[in-house]
Design a protein around this motif. Sequence first.
Motif, PDB file in Angstrom:
ATOM      1  N   TYR A 324      52.020  15.469  28.822  1.00 36.59           N
ATOM      2  CA  TYR A 324      51.370  15.311  30.118  1.00 36.59           C
ATOM      3  C   TYR A 324      52.129  16.138  31.150  1.00 36.59           C
ATOM      4  N   SER A 325      51.368  16.823  32.002  1.00 36.64           N
ATOM      5  CA  SER A 325      51.984  17.638  33.053  1.00 36.64           C
ATOM      6  C   SER A 325      51.228  17.456  34.354  1.00 36.64           C
ATOM      7  N   SER A 326      51.976  17.304  35.421  1.00 34.35           N
ATOM      8  CA  SER A 326      51.365  17.143  36.742  1.00 34.35           C
ATOM      9  C   SER A 326      51.239  18.469  37.481  1.00 34.35           C
ATOM     10  N   LYS A 327      51.570  19.554  36.832  1.00 38.00           N
ATOM     11  CA  LYS A 327      51.516  20.864  37.474  1.00 38.00           C
ATOM     12  C   LYS A 327      50.752  21.841  36.575  1.00 38.00           C
ATOM     13  N   PRO A 328      50.331  22.973  37.111  1.00 35.84           N
ATOM     14  CA  PRO A 328      49.674  23.985  36.282  1.00 35.84           C
ATOM     15  C   PRO A 328      50.630  24.507  35.212  1.00 35.84           C
ATOM     16  N   GLU A 329      50.061  24.789  34.035  1.00 37.30           N
ATOM     17  CA  GLU A 329      50.880  25.254  32.923  1.00 37.30           C
ATOM     18  C   GLU A 329      50.460  26.645  32.415  1.00 37.30           C
ATOM     19  N   VAL A 330      49.183  26.959  32.582  1.00 40.46           N
ATOM     20  CA  VAL A 330      48.686  28.229  32.039  1.00 40.46           C
ATOM     21  C   VAL A 330      48.039  29.055  33.148  1.00 40.46           C
ATOM     22  N   VAL A 331      47.840  30.327  32.835  1.00 41.10           N
ATOM     23  CA  VAL A 331      47.312  31.291  33.815  1.00 41.10           C
ATOM     24  C   VAL A 331      45.968  30.856  34.368  1.00 41.10           C
ATOM     25  N   GLY A 332      45.090  30.344  33.486  1.00 36.07           N
ATOM     26  CA  GLY A 332      43.744  29.998  33.911  1.00 36.07           C
ATOM     27  C   GLY A 332      43.687  28.941  34.982  1.00 36.07           C
ATOM     28  N   GLN A 333      44.776  28.181  35.157  1.00 35.49           N
ATOM     29  CA  GLN A 333      44.773  27.112  36.156  1.00 35.49           C
ATOM     30  C   GLN A 333      45.077  27.599  37.568  1.00 35.49           C
ATOM     31  N   ILE A 334      45.681  28.765  37.694  1.00 37.47           N
ATOM     32  CA  ILE A 334      46.017  29.248  39.046  1.00 37.47           C
ATOM     33  C   ILE A 334      45.409  30.621  39.365  1.00 37.47           C
ATOM     34  N   MET A 335      44.762  31.249  38.383  1.00 37.46           N
ATOM     35  CA  MET A 335      44.252  32.609  38.606  1.00 37.46           C
ATOM     36  C   MET A 335      43.130  32.615  39.638  1.00 37.46           C
ATOM     37  N   THR A 336      42.891  33.775  40.211  1.00 39.89           N
ATOM     38  CA  THR A 336      41.753  33.985  41.106  1.00 39.89           C
ATOM     39  C   THR A 336      40.545  34.330  40.245  1.00 39.89           C
ATOM     40  N   ARG A 337      39.495  33.537  40.364  1.00 39.29           N
ATOM     41  CA  ARG A 337      38.334  33.717  39.496  1.00 39.29           C
ATOM     42  C   ARG A 337      37.317  34.699  40.071  1.00 39.29           C
ATOM     43  N   ASN A 338      37.230  34.730  41.387  1.00 36.57           N
ATOM     44  CA  ASN A 338      36.256  35.632  42.031  1.00 36.57           C
ATOM     45  C   ASN A 338      36.904  37.008  42.196  1.00 36.57           C
ATOM     46  N   VAL A 339      36.657  37.906  41.251  1.00 40.68           N
ATOM     47  CA  VAL A 339      37.333  39.207  41.206  1.00 40.68           C
ATOM     48  C   VAL A 339      36.340  40.329  41.512  1.00 40.68           C
ATOM     49  N   ARG A 340      36.722  41.213  42.425  1.00 49.30           N
ATOM     50  CA  ARG A 340      35.916  42.399  42.702  1.00 49.30           C
ATOM     51  C   ARG A 340      36.247  43.455  41.665  1.00 49.30           C
ATOM     52  N   VAL A 341      35.229  43.937  40.962  1.00 47.29           N
ATOM     53  CA  VAL A 341      35.424  44.969  39.952  1.00 47.29           C
ATOM     54  C   VAL A 341      34.574  46.185  40.316  1.00 47.29           C
ATOM     55  N   ALA A 342      34.841  47.300  39.662  1.00 42.99           N
ATOM     56  CA  ALA A 342      34.077  48.527  39.889  1.00 42.99           C
ATOM     57  C   ALA A 342      33.868  49.230  38.559  1.00 42.99           C
ATOM     58  N   GLY A 343      32.729  49.923  38.456  1.00 41.25           N
ATOM     59  CA  GLY A 343      32.448  50.689  37.250  1.00 41.25           C
ATOM     60  C   GLY A 343      33.271  51.968  37.208  1.00 41.25           C
ATOM     61  N   GLU A 344      33.555  52.450  36.013  1.00 43.41           N
ATOM     62  CA  GLU A 344      34.418  53.626  35.886  1.00 43.41           C
ATOM     63  C   GLU A 344      33.780  54.894  36.436  1.00 43.41           C
ATOM     64  N   GLN A 345      32.462  54.931  36.585  1.00 39.73           N
ATOM     65  CA  GLN A 345      31.795  56.104  37.149  1.00 39.73           C
ATOM     66  C   GLN A 345      31.499  55.959  38.640  1.00 39.73           C
ATOM     67  N   ARG A 346      31.974  54.897  39.227  1.00 31.60           N
ATOM     68  CA  ARG A 346      31.770  54.710  40.663  1.00 31.60           C
ATOM     69  C   ARG A 346      32.655  55.676  41.444  1.00 31.60           C
ATOM     70  N   ARG A 347      32.134  56.183  42.560  1.00 27.20           N
ATOM     71  CA  ARG A 347      32.911  57.132  43.362  1.00 27.20           C
ATOM     72  C   ARG A 347      34.066  56.420  44.057  1.00 27.20           C
ATOM     73  N   LEU A 348      35.199  57.103  44.119  1.00 26.35           N
ATOM     74  CA  LEU A 348      36.390  56.503  44.706  1.00 26.35           C
ATOM     75  C   LEU A 348      36.193  56.183  46.184  1.00 26.35           C
ATOM     76  N   VAL A 349      35.457  57.019  46.902  1.00 24.64           N
ATOM     77  CA  VAL A 349      35.289  56.803  48.344  1.00 24.64           C
ATOM     78  C   VAL A 349      34.603  55.474  48.640  1.00 24.64           C
ATOM     79  N   GLU A 350      33.837  54.965  47.678  1.00 30.46           N
ATOM     80  CA  GLU A 350      33.159  53.691  47.885  1.00 30.46           C
ATOM     81  C   GLU A 350      34.125  52.517  47.852  1.00 30.46           C
TER      82      GLU A 350
END
Length: 393
Positions: A324-350
């Motif tokens: 039993y643990s009262s604190k986070p133990e693994v990455v999935g418990q504290i990670m940021t789930r809403n992640v902005r991603v981009a396609g590899e062919q997207r223009r850098l200026v965007e």
Amino acid sequence: MNLPSHLSSRLPDFFSPAWWQAFRPARTRINTRERLRLVLGALIGIFLTGLLCHLIGGAALQRLPWLIAPLGASAVLVFALPASPMAQPWAVVGGNTLSALTGIAGVHGVHLLASPELAAALAVATAISLMLALRCLHPPGGATALMMVLGGIKEPSFAAYPVMLNSILLVLAGILYNNATRRPYPHRQLPPERAAVSGEDRLLDADLDAVLARYNQVLDVSQGDLKALLAETRLRAYDRKLADVRCADIMSRDLVTVEFGTPLQDAWALLRERRIKALPVVDRTFRIAGIITLADFMRAAELDVYEGFDDKLRKLVRTTRSSYSSKPEVVGQIMTRNVRVAGEQRRLVELLPLFGSSGHHHIPIIGEGQRLVGMITQSDLVAALGRAANPSA
């Protein structure tokens, strides 16, 4: 006869198609609105100048013309080329008036030279020489000097009326009309003095001076305008090069990733060993499930208060041995789930707005099947901007 190479290279090749193409006129790169602006300006300028000189002349009209023909050429410069050094007020007034005096002197010299042709040529050449010396080179001035000789005008007062008065009135009309139509006139010919000039600007000024000295020809554009044109051209080239850059061109491909169940202690060790600030969290198909950053560790350890900083962080990343643990133990418990991603062919200026205003420091790049293929960091972005600005570096 064989000429030295340094001389033969300067002689025109009359049999070269490129030489004959020099006779082909260049296209005027102005739109219809600008064409109408300069045509209307010349019309207004000549009309007002002629009208006022007609009214001012009075009795003098019985023996003197009230408008000189070279003023038409001056109008072309003042209204079509208001930024030209040859169209500035001192060039118009000084060039025409000085040339008129030179031509009048040439008329008196016809008897001494016994050749009207030679007197005309000397008048024009002397006018050009004086205009260059007094920094008022004005092409219509040559016509003014020639007109004096061909017309046999001997009265020095002719240089004041109508020549100088014509020129002054045309300049005044040019000041009013050009500024009303958003064309600065008189146009600044020298760059503004600045208290501090960057090293790059000093180098550019020195390079321009060296090139112009080697070119050694009269240019119909000021050095300040030439520098501004070069800077604007360089900026457009920079924008074009940057617009062609895709995320795949600059992204980091050597990725360090973790999974949902990776222990916090292992993730923290990776961040420290690799000296990075973020780790993409992927699933078994290598698709993005989230991202874990230093900020996530600080938030989970409640490090907004610096008191007990080390103890709180060690407590967070230490693996709990009990079931039993009262604190986070693994990455999935504290990670940021809403992640902005981009396609590899997207223009850098965007992506620039994301880095500049949204606070993003790392953007995962996805490829085929939405799988993670790379990562772009602020360091990658800065490096790409530097290469676009200086591709030879």
